[in-house]
Write an enzyme that holds these catalytic residues in place. Structure first.
Site, PDB file in Angstrom:
ATOM      1  N   HIS A  86       0.822  -1.220   0.000  1.00  0.00           N
ATOM      2  CA  HIS A  86       0.000   0.000   0.000  1.00  0.00           C
ATOM      3  C   HIS A  86       0.857   1.272   0.000  1.00  0.00           C
ATOM      4  O   HIS A  86       0.387   2.329  -0.403  1.00  0.00           O
ATOM      5  CB  HIS A  86      -1.015  -0.010   1.157  1.00  0.00           C
ATOM      6  CG  HIS A  86      -0.472   0.273   2.511  1.00  0.00           C
ATOM      7  ND1 HIS A  86      -0.183  -0.719   3.425  1.00  0.00           N
ATOM      8  CD2 HIS A  86      -0.194   1.435   3.147  1.00  0.00           C
ATOM      9  CE1 HIS A  86       0.236  -0.180   4.550  1.00  0.00           C
ATOM     10  NE2 HIS A  86       0.241   1.133   4.404  1.00  0.00           N
ATOM     11  N   ASP A 222       1.177  -7.757   2.302  1.00  0.00           N
ATOM     12  CA  ASP A 222       1.295  -6.322   2.025  1.00  0.00           C
ATOM     13  C   ASP A 222       2.755  -5.910   1.857  1.00  0.00           C
ATOM     14  O   ASP A 222       3.363  -5.338   2.758  1.00  0.00           O
ATOM     15  CB  ASP A 222       0.630  -5.536   3.158  1.00  0.00           C
ATOM     16  CG  ASP A 222       0.383  -4.081   2.804  1.00  0.00           C
ATOM     17  OD1 ASP A 222       0.909  -3.629   1.776  1.00  0.00           O
ATOM     18  OD2 ASP A 222      -0.329  -3.402   3.559  1.00  0.00           O
ATOM     19  N   SER A 650       3.955   2.187   8.433  1.00  0.00           N
ATOM     20  CA  SER A 650       3.704   1.264   7.327  1.00  0.00           C
ATOM     21  C   SER A 650       5.008   1.030   6.575  1.00  0.00           C
ATOM     22  O   SER A 650       5.673   1.978   6.154  1.00  0.00           O
ATOM     23  CB  SER A 650       2.662   1.852   6.379  1.00  0.00           C
ATOM     24  OG  SER A 650       1.395   1.882   6.975  1.00  0.00           O
TER      25      SER A 650
END
Length: 715
Positions: A86, A222, A650
């Site tokens: 992402h 991810d 992230s």
């Protein structure tokens, strides 16, 4: 007298004891101030100098701020960079078309020549962190106004930046910590040639999509891979075909050893923003006004986007990144509210405020000052509540959700800019508008804008409305009205090209051409109302709050000297540590800390928008073709730990006790998203992709052996 003294002693003892317990495993620590004793008691086997060292290569030299809002890490001697799917999503999307959809099918460069450049993408490393508090605060007085204080601090920052030694290709940034009670200087190196190397299909990298976002159990791969390129001297350089793969000072060894519950875990990255030391009145406002307003608006916006994306493949590609961005905040705020309620955050913060006052009872003057601070903050937030909903609604309606209104807003700012700043602002506006147009659908945005305007008209009190707002309370009426606006606006591109107008030579020429633009003329009264009736009060609140919050933070630091306070996150390099551990979110529910590939297969729904899977992955699972990456006959996909993370983490590397890369941080559990405000170790968990699942996808699924060969894998 003795009874009072004993009571005071016991109060102090138990307060400090509770704080010390609460510290364990929580916090976002500046890496040159780590608590080695506590970390080793929890299981760490390496020295803090292995984590952060300015004289010799260390882990910090492999951790980079990615794209300004994520974290990444170097995992090979050839500059191979690992981050989240992402985090690389926009870059992957930018190289995707309907006929060559990298989001759907994935991408794996088979050589350096196939690695794809990404304009504007950067990776920044920290070279050194220096405490400059005494120099920055030099010359300040308690009697100064905020404006006077800010001028002195700005001058001191400029002076210090000019005296710190650095290379020509390095930069210096000085930032406040503890609400301006301390300051640190960061020497950085920023690389601007970052190329896409590999990404799994979204059916792996975004598996579970919005349904599973912020949730546990999770089964998402991810991750994505990029590469840093540098000039022939290994220094930062803009994109050039002559650039070569970057040679890092340090790259991360990767461990494929088995994991187990209670293993020590630490995460290194660039957390974006937390507010851990807010007063109870601030949490009340977030819980009762700010978050509910955001949630209700985005809920409706997402319904419209979701329907369109399911109906049209081209729309799905164009709106994938913006939908994910809107949905991410929406779901986070829902979980945050639930967590704040479950953890009794307001009640606990009020008790803490009482303790802050009582802690100082042996000094009546300090006690009175602390009580006055708490009272002043309560009054400030009470007054602000009258404007907070209107401020939140305006920004969600006219900026965050409607792209047409957002373009009108930033064009309006340009037209109101001074002649001196006009050209500089114009370049910024052209860049922003160009970025929006790249994935813009005027008809879809009209539907979103219509719903947003209707909700604003229905839910905001009349003093923050414009004349005739009653006509827009019904969505059907709003739809008809906006259809006419859209047909008569350069912004929606129905009348012509806004970008060619903005590129005109003069401010007067731009104003003349846009004077009859329907959308711009419609939104102008809303903008003027916002600037006159909402923004001044919000800005005044911010100024007063900055001063009060700084003093409030200072009071906490002084009142509890035995407590180790970590500074709020501000997108600077931090370390957080804890243990791999499950949790119990509610009665009768007990979550284990690991999920597996078997769980991925269990969720599989053929051709589903969120839970489809590539046939090859299913085949590999059926054949048990796991290579060296399995544990107990399966592959661990995701795992959770008590590491204290937030947005910006992230893509952060997750390490074992020996400093080996073992996972990739990408999310938090829904019940623990309130950790930005109130970290509770009983339910706050970060979610990571197991490194073995990443290697399995690269190796067995993608067949990208050349990438595996670059890495140092500890077996």
């Amino acid at each position: 007298m003795k009874k009072i003294t004993l009571k005071s002693f016991l109060l102090t003892f138990f307060l400090n004891a509770s704080f010390l317990i609460a510290q364990t495993g929580g916090g976002m620590w500046i890496p040159n101030q780590l608590n080695e004793k506590e970390m080793k008691e929890m299981g760490m086997k390496i020295s803090p100098k292995h984590i952060f060292n300015t004289h010799n290569p260390s882990i910090k030299d492999a951790v980079a701020h990615f794209g300004g809002g994520c974290t990444s890490e170097v995992i090979s001697p050839k500059g191979l960079l690992l981050t989240n799917h992402h985090c690389g999503y926009y870059s992957i999307q930018s190289h995707s078309t309907v006929t060559n959809d990298l989001l759907t099918y994935g991408f794996w460069a088979s050589n350096y020549e196939e690695e794809k450049p990404n304009e504007g993408l950067k990776a920044t490393f920290i070279v050194d962190i220096i405490d400059v508090t005494s120099q920055i605060l030099l010359g300040l007085s308690d009697n100064f106004t905020e404006q006077q204080r800010n001028i002195i601090i700005k001058n001191n920052i400029n002076k210090i930046c000019s005296t710190i030694k650095k290379e020509d290709y390095q930069n210096i940034t000085i930032l406040p910590f503890y609400n301006g009670n301390q300051y640190y200087a960061f020497i950085t190196e920023t690389y601007e040639d970052i190329r896409l190397v590999g990404a799994p299909p979204s059916s792996i990298g975004k598996y579970g999509s919005d349904t599973d976002n912020w949730m546990w159990p999770r089964h998402t791969g991810d991750f994505s891979l990029f590469r840093i390129y540098a000039d022939k001297n290994n220094h930062p350089a803009k994109y050039s075909k002559d650039n070569v793969p970057y040679t890092p000072k340090y790259y991360l060894p990767i461990s494929i050893k088995e994991k187990k519950e209670n293993d020590f875990s630490f995460v290194y990255g660039f957390p974006g923003k937390t507010q851990e030391y807010l007063p109870a009145s601030a949490i009340e406002q977030i819980l009762e006004i700010t978050n509910p307003s955001r949630i209700s608006l985005r809920n409706e916006s997402l319904k419209i986007l979701d329907h369109a994306m399911r109906e049209n493949k081209e729309i799905k590609i164009k709106y994938a990144a913006k939908y994910a961005s809107i949905a991410n905040g929406w779901k986070k705020w829902i979980g945050e509210n639930q967590g704040l309620l479950k953890s009794n955050a307001i009640k606990k913060r009020k008790e803490y405020e009482n303790q802050l006052v009582e802690q100082s009872q042996i000094n009546l003057d300090t006690k009175n000052k602390n009580q006055s601070l708490v009272n002043a903050l309560n009054d400030l937030y009470k007054n602000n509540s009258r404007y907070n909903k209107a401020y939140t609604y305006f920004n969600e309606v006219f900026y965050s959700n409607s792209e047409t209104f957002r373009m009108a807003y930033i064009v309006s700012n340009l037209l109101n800019a001074s002649d001196q700043d006009f050209e500089k602002i114009k370049l910024r506006v052209i860049k922003n508008v160009s970025s929006i147009y790249k994935n813009y659908d005027s008809e879809l945005d009209r539907k979103v804008s219509s719903k947003m305007l209707s909700m604003y008209s229905m839910n905001i009190e009349p003093r923050f409305q414009v004349a005739g707002h009653e006509d827009f309370e019904k969505e059907s009426s709003c739809n008809i009205y906006l259809t006419d606006l859209w047909e008569n606006s350069y912004i929606t591109r129905e009348r012509g090209d806004l970008l060619s107008i903005l590129s005109s030579d003069s401010k007067e020429n731009i104003k003349y051409k846009l004077k009859d633009d329907a959308v711009l003329n419609f939104i102008t009264p809303y903008i003027e109302m916002y600037r006159r009736k909402i923004l001044p009060f919000h800005d005044d609140f911010d100024k007063k709050n900055d001063s009060l919050q700084r003093n409030y933070m200072n009071a906490q630091l002084k009142s509890f000297p035995s407590k180790k306070f970590f500074p709020d996150a501000n997108s600077t390099l931090r370390v957080t540590y804890g243990k791999i551990d499950g949790y119990t979110p509610k009665d009768g529910v007990n979550y284990k800390p690991f999920t597996t590939l078997s769980g991925v297969i269990e969720k599989y729904i053929p051709d589903d928008y969120e839970f489809n899977l590539p046939k090859k992955l299913i085949t590999l699972y059926k054949q048990k073709n796991f290579g060296p990456y399995s544990q107990n006959g399966d592959i661990i996909v995701n795992y959770i730990a008590t590491n204290h993370t937030t947005g910006g983490n992230s893509g952060s590397p997750a390490f074992d006790a020996h400093g080996n890369l073992v996972g990739l941080n990408f999310d938090r559990v829904w019940e623990g998203t309130m950790s930005d405000i109130n970290y509770d170790p009983s339910i706050c968990r970060n979610i990571m992709v197991d490194i073995r699942y990443i290697l399995f996808i690269i190796d067995k699924y993608a067949g990208a052996q050349r990438l595996i060969d670059e890495m140092k894998i500890v077996k």
